[in-house]
Scaffold this motif. Structure first.
Motif, PDB file in Angstrom:
ATOM      1  N   VAL A   5       0.867  -1.175   0.000  1.00 37.55           N
ATOM      2  CA  VAL A   5       0.000   0.000   0.000  1.00 37.55           C
ATOM      3  C   VAL A   5       0.904   1.225   0.000  1.00 37.55           C
ATOM      4  CG1 VAL A   5      -1.755   1.294   1.255  1.00 37.55           C
ATOM      5  CG2 VAL A   5      -1.803  -1.201   1.280  1.00 37.55           C
ATOM      6  N   PRO A   6       0.754   2.134  -0.974  1.00 34.84           N
ATOM      7  CA  PRO A   6       1.600   3.330  -0.973  1.00 34.84           C
ATOM      8  C   PRO A   6       1.433   4.094   0.336  1.00 34.84           C
ATOM      9  CG  PRO A   6       0.295   3.188  -2.984  1.00 34.84           C
ATOM     10  CD  PRO A   6      -0.204   2.122  -2.060  1.00 34.84           C
ATOM     11  N   VAL A   7       2.547   4.616   0.876  1.00 31.22           N
ATOM     12  CA  VAL A   7       2.485   5.352   2.138  1.00 31.22           C
ATOM     13  C   VAL A   7       1.552   6.551   2.015  1.00 31.22           C
ATOM     14  CG1 VAL A   7       3.850   6.690   3.796  1.00 31.22           C
ATOM     15  CG2 VAL A   7       4.744   4.548   2.890  1.00 31.22           C
ATOM     16  N   SER A   8       1.467   7.117   0.820  1.00 31.62           N
ATOM     17  CA  SER A   8       0.574   8.262   0.631  1.00 31.62           C
ATOM     18  C   SER A   8      -0.889   7.867   0.793  1.00 31.62           C
ATOM     19  CB  SER A   8       0.795   8.886  -0.746  1.00 31.62           C
ATOM     20  OG  SER A   8       0.502   7.949  -1.755  1.00 31.62           O
ATOM     21  N   HIS A   9      -1.193   6.564   0.783  1.00 27.48           N
ATOM     22  CA  HIS A   9      -2.559   6.085   0.977  1.00 27.48           C
ATOM     23  C   HIS A   9      -2.755   5.490   2.362  1.00 27.48           C
ATOM     24  CE1 HIS A   9      -2.288   5.897  -3.536  1.00 27.48           C
ATOM     25  NE2 HIS A   9      -3.286   6.717  -3.315  1.00 27.48           N
ATOM     26  N   SER A  10      -2.047   6.032   3.334  1.00 28.28           N
ATOM     27  CA  SER A  10      -2.185   5.526   4.699  1.00 28.28           C
ATOM     28  C   SER A  10      -2.415   6.685   5.656  1.00 28.28           C
ATOM     29  CB  SER A  10      -0.948   4.724   5.115  1.00 28.28           C
ATOM     30  OG  SER A  10       0.191   5.551   5.143  1.00 28.28           O
ATOM     31  N   LEU A  11      -2.887   6.356   6.826  1.00 27.79           N
ATOM     32  CA  LEU A  11      -3.175   7.328   7.861  1.00 27.79           C
ATOM     33  C   LEU A  11      -2.341   6.974   9.082  1.00 27.79           C
ATOM     34  CD1 LEU A  11      -5.030   9.616   9.025  1.00 27.79           C
ATOM     35  CD2 LEU A  11      -6.579   7.780   9.724  1.00 27.79           C
ATOM     36  N   LEU A  12      -1.627   7.945   9.636  1.00 24.79           N
ATOM     37  CA  LEU A  12      -0.848   7.733  10.855  1.00 24.79           C
ATOM     38  C   LEU A  12      -1.630   8.289  12.032  1.00 24.79           C
ATOM     39  CD1 LEU A  12       2.616   8.825   9.467  1.00 24.79           C
ATOM     40  CD2 LEU A  12       1.899   6.505  10.012  1.00 24.79           C
ATOM     41  N   VAL A  13      -1.743   7.498  13.100  1.00 27.18           N
ATOM     42  CA  VAL A  13      -2.506   7.885  14.285  1.00 27.18           C
ATOM     43  C   VAL A  13      -1.627   7.722  15.515  1.00 27.18           C
ATOM     44  CG1 VAL A  13      -4.546   7.397  15.685  1.00 27.18           C
ATOM     45  CG2 VAL A  13      -4.646   7.100  13.196  1.00 27.18           C
ATOM     46  N   GLY A  14      -1.499   8.773  16.326  1.00 29.70           N
ATOM     47  CA  GLY A  14      -0.794   8.687  17.600  1.00 29.70           C
ATOM     48  C   GLY A  14      -1.771   8.244  18.669  1.00 29.70           C
TER      49      GLY A  14
END
Length: 164
Positions: A5-14
């Motif tokens: 999955v391209p990193v640009s198509h991911s969501l980072l959550v803290g």
């Protein structure tokens, strides 16, 4: 790409409860990866720049620098990074080769120069001459065709500090 999955198509959550960073695939929403960052005690602000993820951790008085594709700790910015001064970073933003960190305890915005992805950011400036009131967040707004503006979120509202 992470798990195809391209990193640009991911969501980072803290995640403050588990004290880690989670990466989710979009649009499917499946779990992709958790950070293995040691001593990530209270993640607050987060931004991505120069192929790295920056996570503010005010309880540890640090900004953790994670590799974007693995979420492994690459480096850390702490009090030694700001000439031994008190360091409590909260909100983060990146723009134009710089990382901005709002610090409500020091009543300033720390500015770090982002060098190559293999080098640690270095202290570039400290914005504190504006009488900031407990800055907790910072963002860079750049309207289409316009100039970038640095906006600080204070206890009393928003303040525009500078332009490119």
């Amino acid at each position: 790409r992470v798990n195809n999955v391209p990193v640009s198509h991911s969501l980072l959550v803290g995640e403050r409860g588990t004290n880690r960073v989670q990466q989710l695939a979009l649009p499917g929403g499946g779990h992709m990866r958790y950070s293995t960052a040691p001593k990530l005690r209270d993640p607050h602000g987060m931004c991505v720049a120069a192929q790295r993820v920056f996570v503010s951790d005010p309880t540890s008085h640090a900004i953790r620098i994670l590799q974007q594709h693995t979420l492994r700790t690459e480096s850390v910015l702490n009090a030694a990074s700001v000439e031994g001064k008190d360091f409590n970073p909260h909100g983060l933003a990146a723009h134009g080769g710089k990382l901005y960190a709002a610090d409500p305890v020091a009543a300033c915005v720390w500015v770090f120069a982002l060098r190559s992805k293999r080098e640690r950011p270095v202290l570039f400036d400290r914005i504190d001459s504006h009488g900031l009131n407990s800055p907790r967040g910072v963002m860079v707004l750049k309207p289409s065709g316009g100039r970038a503006v640095l906006v600080v979120m204070e206890a009393t509202g928003l303040r525009v500090l500078s332009e490119d």
